[in-house]
Design a protein around this motif. Structure first.
Motif, PDB file in Angstrom:
ATOM      1  N   ALA A 143       0.855  -1.194   0.000  1.00  0.00           N
ATOM      2  CA  ALA A 143       0.000   0.000   0.000  1.00  0.00           C
ATOM      3  C   ALA A 143       0.890   1.243   0.000  1.00  0.00           C
ATOM      4  N   ASP A 144       2.075   1.084  -0.555  1.00  0.00           N
ATOM      5  CA  ASP A 144       3.064   2.165  -0.586  1.00  0.00           C
ATOM      6  C   ASP A 144       2.641   3.302  -1.513  1.00  0.00           C
ATOM      7  N   TRP A 145       1.640   3.063  -2.314  1.00  0.00           N
ATOM      8  CA  TRP A 145       1.206   3.961  -3.385  1.00  0.00           C
ATOM      9  C   TRP A 145      -0.166   4.585  -3.125  1.00  0.00           C
ATOM     10  N   VAL A 146      -0.904   4.091  -2.128  1.00  0.00           N
ATOM     11  CA  VAL A 146      -2.339   4.407  -2.031  1.00  0.00           C
ATOM     12  C   VAL A 146      -2.631   5.876  -1.714  1.00  0.00           C
ATOM     13  N   GLY A 147      -1.703   6.544  -1.040  1.00  0.00           N
ATOM     14  CA  GLY A 147      -1.906   7.957  -0.721  1.00  0.00           C
ATOM     15  C   GLY A 147      -1.868   8.859  -1.940  1.00  0.00           C
ATOM     16  N   SER A 148      -1.379   8.315  -3.059  1.00  0.00           N
ATOM     17  CA  SER A 148      -1.308   9.088  -4.309  1.00  0.00           C
ATOM     18  C   SER A 148      -2.369   8.657  -5.316  1.00  0.00           C
ATOM     19  N   ALA A 149      -3.306   7.819  -4.870  1.00  0.00           N
ATOM     20  CA  ALA A 149      -4.315   7.272  -5.789  1.00  0.00           C
ATOM     21  C   ALA A 149      -5.718   7.698  -5.373  1.00  0.00           C
ATOM     22  N   PRO A 150      -6.645   7.784  -6.336  1.00  0.00           N
ATOM     23  CA  PRO A 150      -8.042   8.051  -5.981  1.00  0.00           C
ATOM     24  C   PRO A 150      -8.602   6.912  -5.121  1.00  0.00           C
ATOM     25  N   LYS A 151      -9.531   7.264  -4.255  1.00  0.00           N
ATOM     26  CA  LYS A 151     -10.132   6.282  -3.343  1.00  0.00           C
ATOM     27  C   LYS A 151     -10.694   5.073  -4.099  1.00  0.00           C
ATOM     28  N   LYS A 152     -11.309   5.315  -5.238  1.00  0.00           N
ATOM     29  CA  LYS A 152     -11.914   4.229  -6.022  1.00  0.00           C
ATOM     30  C   LYS A 152     -10.863   3.198  -6.453  1.00  0.00           C
ATOM     31  N   ILE A 153      -9.699   3.685  -6.865  1.00  0.00           N
ATOM     32  CA  ILE A 153      -8.619   2.776  -7.287  1.00  0.00           C
ATOM     33  C   ILE A 153      -8.086   2.000  -6.085  1.00  0.00           C
ATOM     34  N   VAL A 154      -7.949   2.677  -4.959  1.00  0.00           N
ATOM     35  CA  VAL A 154      -7.477   2.007  -3.735  1.00  0.00           C
ATOM     36  C   VAL A 154      -8.421   0.852  -3.392  1.00  0.00           C
ATOM     37  N   GLU A 155      -9.705   1.116  -3.442  1.00  0.00           N
ATOM     38  CA  GLU A 155     -10.690   0.059  -3.155  1.00  0.00           C
ATOM     39  C   GLU A 155     -10.580  -1.085  -4.158  1.00  0.00           C
ATOM     40  N   GLN A 156     -10.452  -0.737  -5.438  1.00  0.00           N
ATOM     41  CA  GLN A 156     -10.370  -1.760  -6.496  1.00  0.00           C
ATOM     42  C   GLN A 156      -9.186  -2.701  -6.295  1.00  0.00           C
ATOM     43  N   VAL A 157      -8.071  -2.145  -5.864  1.00  0.00           N
ATOM     44  CA  VAL A 157      -6.849  -2.944  -5.726  1.00  0.00           C
ATOM     45  C   VAL A 157      -6.802  -3.681  -4.386  1.00  0.00           C
ATOM     46  N   ILE A 158      -7.164  -2.992  -3.330  1.00  0.00           N
ATOM     47  CA  ILE A 158      -6.951  -3.539  -1.983  1.00  0.00           C
ATOM     48  C   ILE A 158      -8.035  -4.536  -1.563  1.00  0.00           C
ATOM     49  N   LEU A 159      -9.293  -4.200  -1.791  1.00  0.00           N
ATOM     50  CA  LEU A 159     -10.376  -5.023  -1.236  1.00  0.00           C
ATOM     51  C   LEU A 159     -10.414  -6.454  -1.785  1.00  0.00           C
ATOM     52  N   PRO A 160     -10.206  -6.672  -3.095  1.00  0.00           N
ATOM     53  CA  PRO A 160     -10.187  -8.068  -3.568  1.00  0.00           C
ATOM     54  C   PRO A 160      -9.058  -8.898  -2.939  1.00  0.00           C
ATOM     55  N   GLN A 161      -7.949  -8.247  -2.637  1.00  0.00           N
ATOM     56  CA  GLN A 161      -6.837  -8.967  -2.007  1.00  0.00           C
ATOM     57  C   GLN A 161      -7.213  -9.410  -0.593  1.00  0.00           C
ATOM     58  N   LEU A 162      -7.829  -8.502   0.145  1.00  0.00           N
ATOM     59  CA  LEU A 162      -8.266  -8.845   1.508  1.00  0.00           C
ATOM     60  C   LEU A 162      -9.247 -10.008   1.483  1.00  0.00           C
ATOM     61  N   GLU A 163     -10.202  -9.908   0.578  1.00  0.00           N
ATOM     62  CA  GLU A 163     -11.239 -10.945   0.469  1.00  0.00           C
ATOM     63  C   GLU A 163     -10.614 -12.300   0.142  1.00  0.00           C
ATOM     64  N   PHE A 164      -9.669 -12.283  -0.778  1.00  0.00           N
ATOM     65  CA  PHE A 164      -9.040 -13.537  -1.207  1.00  0.00           C
ATOM     66  C   PHE A 164      -8.264 -14.191  -0.062  1.00  0.00           C
ATOM     67  N   TYR A 165      -7.479 -13.402   0.639  1.00  0.00           N
ATOM     68  CA  TYR A 165      -6.675 -13.979   1.728  1.00  0.00           C
ATOM     69  C   TYR A 165      -7.555 -14.486   2.872  1.00  0.00           C
ATOM     70  N   LYS A 166      -8.662 -13.797   3.113  1.00  0.00           N
ATOM     71  CA  LYS A 166      -9.591 -14.273   4.154  1.00  0.00           C
ATOM     72  C   LYS A 166     -10.159 -15.638   3.776  1.00  0.00           C
ATOM     73  N   LYS A 167     -10.562 -15.765   2.516  1.00  0.00           N
ATOM     74  CA  LYS A 167     -11.114 -17.050   2.054  1.00  0.00           C
ATOM     75  C   LYS A 167     -10.042 -18.137   2.064  1.00  0.00           C
ATOM     76  N   LEU A 168      -8.850 -17.772   1.653  1.00  0.00           N
ATOM     77  CA  LEU A 168      -7.753 -18.743   1.572  1.00  0.00           C
ATOM     78  C   LEU A 168      -7.395 -19.296   2.950  1.00  0.00           C
ATOM     79  N   SER A 169      -7.406 -18.429   3.938  1.00  0.00           N
ATOM     80  CA  SER A 169      -6.986 -18.853   5.275  1.00  0.00           C
ATOM     81  C   SER A 169      -8.125 -19.472   6.077  1.00  0.00           C
TER      82      SER A 169
END
Length: 209
Positions: free
Chosen positions: A146-172
């Motif tokens: 998330a080294d880049w998120v402060g320079s990105a629009p909120k919508k892009i941050v959500e698009q990139v970050i949220l699917p990753q969280l969801e995937f790792y939760k399901k995986l574990s």
């Protein structure tokens, strides 16, 4: 003369990925078919290094799921092809493949390997890097850049970050606390800005102890 900084390399956030030489920037599946990945890469190139590298790895669960593959041999072969193609698409330098083996020297001065047990996940938290890539390797962490998120629009941050969280939760299959690491070349001011951007999309994080 100052030491040359270790090159930045995008890898999967799998807890088994260990980079022995290079600074790791983690995205699930190394960014393969991850929404918003292109925008994240553009920002990382601007703030860290225009010549960022990218590596594939063995047992990439995200790629296996995305491609509907049934076995690891297929997945391992496909991961190499897909990440090499992604490198071309995003203007990244493909360094090669991280195996379950002793640390392997790859292209462009990157060295690394897989260190978790095969076919087993042991991570119990998700760690966000905020200050310029991984500073401390931890087998207990799925990792997300998330080294880049402060320079990105909120919508892009959500698009990139949220699917990753969801995937790792399901995986574990367990609840994964969210932790963060502020250290890195970007400095604390930028890291704190990145932290605020994560909080703005509703994440509750604790410092990585």
């Amino acid at each position: 003369m100052a030491n040359k900084p270790a090159p930045y390399v995008i890898t999967c956030g799998d807890e088994g990925v260990q980079i022995n030489h290079g600074t790791r920037l983690s995205f699930v599946g190394a960014g393969y078919e991850l929404p918003g990945f292109s925008q994240a890469v553009k920002i990382l190139k601007k703030i860290l290094d225009p010549k960022i590298k990218i590596a594939s790895n063995q047992e990439n669960d995200w790629i296996r799921k995305k491609m509907n593959l049934t076995d690891w041999d297929q997945t391992n072969a496909s991961a190499q092809q897909q990440i090499e193609a992604l490198a071309d698409q995003e203007g990244l330098l493909y360094v090669g493949y991280l195996p379950f083996a002793d640390p392997r020297k790859l292209k462009y001065d990157i060295k690394g390997h897989m260190v978790r047990p095969k076919k087993v996940h042991v991570a119990n938290k998700i760690c966000f890097t905020l200050g310029g890539g991984e500073q401390t390797y931890n087998l207990g962490c799925y990792q997300i850049s998330a080294d880049w998120v402060g320079s990105a629009p909120k919508k892009i941050v959500e698009q990139v970050i949220l699917p990753q969280l969801e995937f790792y939760k399901k995986l574990s299959g367990i609840k994964l606390p969210l932790v963060y690491e502020l250290a890195g070349v970007l400095g604390e001011k930028v890291a704190q800005k990145n932290l605020k951007a994560l909080e703005k999309i509703g994440l509750k994080l604790s410092p990585f102890a």
